[in-house]
Design a protein around this motif. Structure first.
Motif, PDB file in Angstrom:
ATOM      1  N   ALA A 170       0.835  -1.199   0.000  1.00 34.63           N
ATOM      2  CA  ALA A 170       0.000   0.000   0.000  1.00 34.63           C
ATOM      3  C   ALA A 170       0.868   1.247   0.000  1.00 34.63           C
ATOM      4  O   ALA A 170       0.583   2.224  -0.706  1.00 34.63           O
ATOM      5  CB  ALA A 170      -0.929  -0.009   1.213  1.00 34.63           C
ATOM      6  N   ASN A 171       1.958   1.208   0.782  1.00 32.09           N
ATOM      7  CA  ASN A 171       2.870   2.358   0.818  1.00 32.09           C
ATOM      8  C   ASN A 171       3.554   2.564  -0.532  1.00 32.09           C
ATOM      9  O   ASN A 171       3.706   3.695  -1.002  1.00 32.09           O
ATOM     10  CB  ASN A 171       3.921   2.165   1.915  1.00 32.09           C
ATOM     11  CG  ASN A 171       3.339   2.315   3.305  1.00 32.09           C
ATOM     12  OD1 ASN A 171       2.287   2.944   3.472  1.00 32.09           O
ATOM     13  ND2 ASN A 171       3.982   1.735   4.298  1.00 32.09           N
ATOM     14  N   ILE A 172       3.970   1.439  -1.148  1.00 32.98           N
ATOM     15  CA  ILE A 172       4.607   1.537  -2.465  1.00 32.98           C
ATOM     16  C   ILE A 172       3.627   2.135  -3.472  1.00 32.98           C
ATOM     17  O   ILE A 172       3.959   3.034  -4.250  1.00 32.98           O
ATOM     18  CB  ILE A 172       5.076   0.148  -2.944  1.00 32.98           C
ATOM     19  CG1 ILE A 172       6.315  -0.288  -2.175  1.00 32.98           C
ATOM     20  CG2 ILE A 172       5.392   0.168  -4.440  1.00 32.98           C
ATOM     21  CD1 ILE A 172       6.851  -1.632  -2.577  1.00 32.98           C
ATOM     22  N   GLY A 173       2.388   1.606  -3.455  1.00 34.81           N
ATOM     23  CA  GLY A 173       1.377   2.121  -4.368  1.00 34.81           C
ATOM     24  C   GLY A 173       1.145   3.602  -4.169  1.00 34.81           C
ATOM     25  O   GLY A 173       1.031   4.370  -5.134  1.00 34.81           O
ATOM     26  N   HIS A 174       1.099   4.022  -2.909  1.00 35.42           N
ATOM     27  CA  HIS A 174       0.881   5.437  -2.600  1.00 35.42           C
ATOM     28  C   HIS A 174       2.048   6.277  -3.098  1.00 35.42           C
ATOM     29  O   HIS A 174       1.853   7.346  -3.697  1.00 35.42           O
ATOM     30  CB  HIS A 174       0.702   5.605  -1.087  1.00 35.42           C
ATOM     31  CG  HIS A 174       0.248   6.974  -0.681  1.00 35.42           C
ATOM     32  ND1 HIS A 174       1.122   8.037  -0.544  1.00 35.42           N
ATOM     33  CD2 HIS A 174      -0.986   7.456  -0.401  1.00 35.42           C
ATOM     34  CE1 HIS A 174       0.442   9.109  -0.190  1.00 35.42           C
ATOM     35  NE2 HIS A 174      -0.838   8.791  -0.094  1.00 35.42           N
ATOM     36  N   GLU A 175       3.265   5.793  -2.867  1.00 38.63           N
ATOM     37  CA  GLU A 175       4.456   6.555  -3.265  1.00 38.63           C
ATOM     38  C   GLU A 175       4.566   6.680  -4.781  1.00 38.63           C
ATOM     39  O   GLU A 175       5.103   7.660  -5.283  1.00 38.63           O
ATOM     40  CB  GLU A 175       5.720   5.882  -2.698  1.00 38.63           C
ATOM     41  CG  GLU A 175       5.815   5.918  -1.175  1.00 38.63           C
ATOM     42  CD  GLU A 175       5.763   7.336  -0.633  1.00 38.63           C
ATOM     43  OE1 GLU A 175       6.420   8.227  -1.209  1.00 38.63           O
ATOM     44  OE2 GLU A 175       5.049   7.562   0.359  1.00 38.63           O
ATOM     45  N   PHE A 176       4.071   5.695  -5.513  1.00 38.71           N
ATOM     46  CA  PHE A 176       4.098   5.769  -6.981  1.00 38.71           C
ATOM     47  C   PHE A 176       2.952   6.619  -7.517  1.00 38.71           C
ATOM     48  O   PHE A 176       3.129   7.436  -8.416  1.00 38.71           O
ATOM     49  CB  PHE A 176       4.008   4.366  -7.596  1.00 38.71           C
ATOM     50  CG  PHE A 176       5.347   3.677  -7.715  1.00 38.71           C
ATOM     51  CD1 PHE A 176       6.323   4.177  -8.553  1.00 38.71           C
ATOM     52  CD2 PHE A 176       5.623   2.524  -6.989  1.00 38.71           C
ATOM     53  CE1 PHE A 176       7.555   3.545  -8.671  1.00 38.71           C
ATOM     54  CE2 PHE A 176       6.846   1.893  -7.099  1.00 38.71           C
ATOM     55  CZ  PHE A 176       7.816   2.409  -7.935  1.00 38.71           C
ATOM     56  N   ARG A 177       1.749   6.392  -6.986  1.00 36.38           N
ATOM     57  CA  ARG A 177       0.571   7.037  -7.544  1.00 36.38           C
ATOM     58  C   ARG A 177       0.568   8.549  -7.344  1.00 36.38           C
ATOM     59  O   ARG A 177       0.099   9.289  -8.216  1.00 36.38           O
ATOM     60  CB  ARG A 177      -0.695   6.433  -6.926  1.00 36.38           C
ATOM     61  CG  ARG A 177      -0.982   5.042  -7.412  1.00 36.38           C
ATOM     62  CD  ARG A 177      -2.217   4.465  -6.738  1.00 36.38           C
ATOM     63  NE  ARG A 177      -2.427   3.099  -7.194  1.00 36.38           N
ATOM     64  CZ  ARG A 177      -3.032   2.772  -8.323  1.00 36.38           C
ATOM     65  NH1 ARG A 177      -3.496   3.729  -9.105  1.00 36.38           N
ATOM     66  NH2 ARG A 177      -3.176   1.525  -8.672  1.00 36.38           N
ATOM     67  N   THR A 178       1.078   8.992  -6.213  1.00 35.14           N
ATOM     68  CA  THR A 178       1.048  10.432  -5.941  1.00 35.14           C
ATOM     69  C   THR A 178       1.857  11.229  -6.964  1.00 35.14           C
ATOM     70  O   THR A 178       1.327  12.157  -7.576  1.00 35.14           O
ATOM     71  CB  THR A 178       1.531  10.711  -4.504  1.00 35.14           C
ATOM     72  OG1 THR A 178       0.651  10.046  -3.581  1.00 35.14           O
ATOM     73  CG2 THR A 178       1.528  12.194  -4.207  1.00 35.14           C
ATOM     74  N   PRO A 179       3.135  10.902  -7.208  1.00 34.87           N
ATOM     75  CA  PRO A 179       3.863  11.665  -8.233  1.00 34.87           C
ATOM     76  C   PRO A 179       3.360  11.394  -9.651  1.00 34.87           C
ATOM     77  O   PRO A 179       3.369  12.286 -10.497  1.00 34.87           O
ATOM     78  CB  PRO A 179       5.318  11.204  -8.067  1.00 34.87           C
ATOM     79  CG  PRO A 179       5.246   9.881  -7.398  1.00 34.87           C
ATOM     80  CD  PRO A 179       4.044   9.952  -6.510  1.00 34.87           C
TER      81      PRO A 179
END
Length: 648
Positions: free
Chosen positions: A167-176
């Motif tokens: 979930a953290n990885i997904g968040h870190e990718f999706r935001t930028p």
């Protein structure tokens, strides 16, 4: 009478086969006692009227007893040694308890106990059986499952950590990526020269490809961890697949690969299932086929209605054929274990096909692959739907047409044109030459030819025209002026059900279905609050909303959002979730509890939380709707139309 004399006494059971040789000197009581004492399980025997009459060595050692009599002196019932039981069973005796386990808990009854001198609590599964030749004799087996229980708890903990990590990885990718894709789309709408537009398109394609690969990896990881679930919602398959087929057609054209598709017009209008996952499967298989098909090759995609019952049940087949280099059996094997080490990472099979295999299996079907080296690959699967309603297109009245192929390089296009016409219940005659029967007994003449080749035009002009002439052209190809007196109408590729339907409806003077008139919200101006701690994304959403003449206010955290929402009347709020000081869920609850407006205030989650179950969790916490990053104009317009009746 001893225990084993009960088991193996001199009396012969009925139907016992006669043994010609006597082994009693070997198979005596000591032998069987030795076998039972070697068991890893704790075993006790209970005889009605006598109580607990025997226990094996593992049980006695676990509780530090010399023999069963030693145990009986301290306990009236075996249940006294248990710290906890999985159920509250109210029984008067051990016999009643054993009867309950034997009758209702054949797969095991969970208890916990602590052995003497051991502070650790042991997890035990209890099993009870009756000795066949003496129904009053019960055998209780206690299997220590402590290690398995610990392993399961450890696995659950690892899965929780893995989910959080993903979930953290997904968040870190999706935001930028939200910022990159969003501003690229805005930049494309500005005044750019041809070279700049080319560069921007390259950035856009690469960014979308990267995001697609990230989603595929995250979904595959969730699938293998058993965390991926299917949605069940109503959808229309035809327009969803058509949209992607247009993209594949252009993608193939850029590479020099011919992409042909047939989407059955008879596919029902309403189906129920997970359309997002179906599209994901189609996308992964098609992208893979185009990628590994060389220039000059072709990819054929077919989506057909296989059967449909009066009850609404139907089956739809999906087939993908290419003329690529093929897949070896070894590479196909990697589809089942995509993260296995090896040199297959750069080969034909990618994680997209592994995900497709898992998703198809999750939908109750099987992904089949047949391939021949250097000659191509065929991938197919069938999905069953329990519910279906309506139809997308009308069938045509009785008509007879001719498809005339005058360019041997376009035989596939002529075949697909024929298939589409027949799928609309039109009688088709195929031909590849001019003769006296050119217009005989037909209502229309379809020509598949190169309009830059003048020879067929001159020959066609020698025949008296007795039916409308329709010419098949490429997507952006325009009819040459010299053909306007011969050709009455053109049909543009890619051939799709909606393309053919519009053409045939017009030819038969059918009334096209009218789109529903949407009553627009004319309140001026509409207002929105965007709550987003990332300033780049905040600016992006602000700019997108302003294109719809919406006045936008912004907040960088939940506290600021609550303060602004209590001071102003907004028509809609877009709420990020993961924010400092106060997260979006708490802020939403605060705003809703203090909202005094005359109408409902929609609060839409706009978040990078896009793992399985996130949407459902957010809606259950009070959010009215959900948008996942990266945000697209299509997603935003759907929300604006839904809540504000605002369209582009």
């Amino acid at each position: 009478m001893g225990l084993f004399s009960i088991f193996f006494g001199t009396q012969k059971a009925q139907n016992t086969p006669v043994v010609t040789e006597d082994f009693s000197d070997y198979l005596d009581e000591a032998f069987y006692k030795y076998i039972v004492d070697k068991s890893e399980s704790m075993i006790l025997c209970f005889l009605e009227g006598k109580g607990w009459i025997w226990a094996n060595r593992p049980f006695l050692e676990a509780l530090s007893y010399y023999d069963i009599k030693d145990f009986q002196r301290e306990h009236e019932t075996v249940r006294e040694i248990f710290l906890n039981e999985s159920e509250e069973i109210f029984t008067e005796s051990d016999k009643s308890w054993l009867d309950y386990i034997k009758k209702y808990k054949s797969d095991g009854y969970r208890v916990t106990m602590a052995s003497n001198g051991d502070s650790e609590v042991h997890v035990i599964d209890a099993y009870c059986t009756a000795y066949p030749n003496n129904k009053n004799l019960y055998i209780l087996e206690l299997r220590d499952k402590t290690d398995l229980h610990k392993a399961r708890l450890k696995t659950e903990e690892v899965e929780k950590l893995k989910r959080k990590f993903l979930a953290n990885i997904g968040h870190e990718f999706r935001t930028p990526m939200n910022g990159i894709l969003g501003f690229v789309e805005l930049l494309k709408a500005t005044e750019l020269d041809q070279k700049q537009l080319e560069y921007i398109n390259m950035i856009s394609k690469s960014s979308k490809s990267l995001m697609r690969n990230i989603d595929t990896l995250l979904d595959l990881s969730q699938l293998q961890g058993g965390r991926l679930a299917l949605e069940s919602k109503e959808f229309n398959l035809v327009p969803e697949i058509e949209k992607h087929m247009r993209y594949y057609y252009r993608q193939g054209k850029e590479k020099g690969v011919k992409v042909l598709s047939f989407i059955d017009p008879k596919i029902p209008k309403k189906l129920k299932g997970d359309i997002d996952k179906i599209v994901q499967i189609v996308d992964a298989i098609t992208q893979n086929a185009i990628k590994f098909t060389p220039r000059g090759g072709k990819v054929i995609i077919e989506v057909k209605l296989l059967k449909r019952s009066q009850s609404g049940e139907c089956s739809i087949g999906f087939g993908f054929k290419d003329t690529g280099k093929g897949i070896s059996e070894e590479q196909i094997a990697f589809m089942y274990e995509p993260f296995t080490a090896g040199n297959h990472a750069d080969e034909r099979m990618g994680v997209g096909l592994s995900l497709s295999y898992g998703l198809v299996k999750l939908m109750g079907s099987e992904l089949r692959i047949s391939s021949e080296k250097e000659r191509g690959t065929y991938v197919n699967f069938v999905l069953d739907f329990k519910e279906s309603e309506g139809q997308n297109f009308k069938m045509m009245p009785k008509r007879r047409v001719k498809v005339l192929l005058l360019d041997r390089n376009r035989v596939d296009e002529a075949n697909f044109l024929t298939i589409y016409l027949r799928s609309f219940a039109i009688d088709v005659v195929k031909s590849n030459l001019f003769d006296d029967n050119l217009y005989s007994n037909i209502d229309a003449l379809y020509i598949v030819a190169n309009q830059n080749d003048s020879s067929w035009m001159l020959e066609l002009g020698t025949y008296a025209k007795k039916a409308p002439v329709i010419l098949l052209l490429d997507e952006d190809e325009k009819l040459l002026t010299k053909l306007t007196h011969i050709v009455d109408e053109v049909v543009h590729k890619p051939l799709l059900p909606s393309t053919m339907a519009h053409h045939l409806y017009a030819a038969n003077k059918f009334t096209l279905p009218k789109e529903e008139n949407v009553e627009l919200n004319l309140k001026n101006p509409l207002t929105a609050l965007v709550v987003e701690d990332n300033l780049i994304n905040q600016r992006l959403i602000q700019l997108l909303l302003q294109e719809y003449d919406i006045v936008v206010s912004t907040a960088q955290n939940g506290l600021e959002a609550v303060e602004k929402a209590t001071q102003n009347n907004y028509d809609i709020i877009f709420m990020d979730i993961d924010m400092p000081q106060m997260n979006g869920i708490v802020a939403t609850k605060e705003i809703k509890s203090s909202w005094k407006g005359s109408k409902k205030l929609p609060i839409v989650a706009l978040t990078a939380m896009a793992m399985e179950g996130d949407r459902e969790m957010l809606l259950s916490e009070g959010l009215d709707d959900y948008l996942s990053k990266p945000l697209t104009r299509e997603k935003l317009e759907a929300i604006l139309d839904k809540y504000l009746k605002v369209t582009a």
